[in-house]
Design an enzyme around this catalytic site. Structure first.
Site, PDB file in Angstrom:
ATOM      1  N   HIS A  19       0.840  -1.193   0.000  1.00  0.00           N
ATOM      2  CA  HIS A  19       0.000   0.000   0.000  1.00  0.00           C
ATOM      3  C   HIS A  19       0.876   1.245   0.000  1.00  0.00           C
ATOM      4  O   HIS A  19       2.075   1.172   0.235  1.00  0.00           O
ATOM      5  CB  HIS A  19      -0.955   0.021   1.203  1.00  0.00           C
ATOM      6  CG  HIS A  19      -0.277   0.211   2.519  1.00  0.00           C
ATOM      7  ND1 HIS A  19       0.321  -0.829   3.200  1.00  0.00           N
ATOM      8  CD2 HIS A  19      -0.082   1.316   3.273  1.00  0.00           C
ATOM      9  CE1 HIS A  19       0.837  -0.373   4.322  1.00  0.00           C
ATOM     10  NE2 HIS A  19       0.613   0.938   4.391  1.00  0.00           N
TER      11      HIS A  19
ATOM     12  N   HIS B   3       7.807  10.753  -6.593  1.00  0.00           N
ATOM     13  CA  HIS B   3       6.400  10.697  -6.981  1.00  0.00           C
ATOM     14  C   HIS B   3       5.941   9.261  -7.171  1.00  0.00           C
ATOM     15  O   HIS B   3       6.745   8.342  -7.173  1.00  0.00           O
ATOM     16  CB  HIS B   3       6.168  11.488  -8.272  1.00  0.00           C
ATOM     17  CG  HIS B   3       6.809  10.894  -9.484  1.00  0.00           C
ATOM     18  ND1 HIS B   3       8.153  11.021  -9.747  1.00  0.00           N
ATOM     19  CD2 HIS B   3       6.301  10.168 -10.503  1.00  0.00           C
ATOM     20  CE1 HIS B   3       8.437  10.396 -10.879  1.00  0.00           C
ATOM     21  NE2 HIS B   3       7.326   9.856 -11.361  1.00  0.00           N
TER      22      HIS B   3
ATOM     23  N   GLU C 254       1.673  11.120 -11.017  1.00  0.00           N
ATOM     24  CA  GLU C 254       1.801  11.067 -12.474  1.00  0.00           C
ATOM     25  C   GLU C 254       0.881   9.979 -12.991  1.00  0.00           C
ATOM     26  O   GLU C 254       0.716   8.943 -12.351  1.00  0.00           O
ATOM     27  CB  GLU C 254       3.256  10.738 -12.834  1.00  0.00           C
ATOM     28  CG  GLU C 254       3.506  10.462 -14.292  1.00  0.00           C
ATOM     29  CD  GLU C 254       4.917   9.931 -14.565  1.00  0.00           C
ATOM     30  OE1 GLU C 254       5.248   9.795 -15.746  1.00  0.00           O
ATOM     31  OE2 GLU C 254       5.660   9.631 -13.610  1.00  0.00           O
TER      32      GLU C 254
END
Length: 146
Positions: free
Chosen positions: A7, A66, A116
């Site tokens: 997760h 990211h 993204e």
């Protein structure tokens, strides 16, 4: 042995605002929704949001760190529209070396986390390096190219 990503957890300053953002942009309803936590599944991956309103979030905006989600190229325009509707901070795209790297949209959530959506795959990227810079490929076997 590690089997994959279990997760991801993001700290958020405002749970209602964060839930509204993720629900709208990714078109997923939360599985768990509490005062201090929310769980989503996005593309089969568990995303947890935890309320932490008192964290300094200035530095988060200065990093390229990211998470990228896979998306079909045919879905990019609709996704971009949802980002606009959600008031996302949409960033200029990163210059790509070649078209085979895929297309991306970079954006920040309400707390500044860089996200993204990307159309390319690891296999496509490895094939590009195999043709253009084979010396960069180290420890690559056929399993990694799938």
């Amino acid at each position: 042995m590690v089997n994959g990503i279990n997760h991801m957890t993001f700290s958020v300053s405002n749970m209602d605002k964060a839930v509204s953002f993720y629900k709208h942009v990714f078109m997923e309803a939360p599985l768990v929704l509490g005062e201090k936590t929310a769980y989503f599944t996005i593309g089969g991956t568990w995303l947890a949001l935890n309320l932490q309103p008192d964290i300094d979030r200035k530095e988060i905006r200065q990093s390229y760190t990211h998470i990228a989600f896979s998306i079909e190229e045919s879905q990019l325009d609709a996704f971009y529209t949802r980002l606009l509707e959600a008031g996302a901070d949409i960033l200029p795209g990163r210059k790509r070396q070649v078209e085979t790297e895929g297309k991306s949209i970079y954006f920040r959530d309400p707390d500044g986390h860089l996200l993204e959506v990307h159309t390319g795959t690891l296999a496509e990227r490895l094939a590009h390096y195999e043709k253009t810079a084979p010396d960069m490929l180290v420890n690559i076997d056929e399993q990694n190219k799938k």
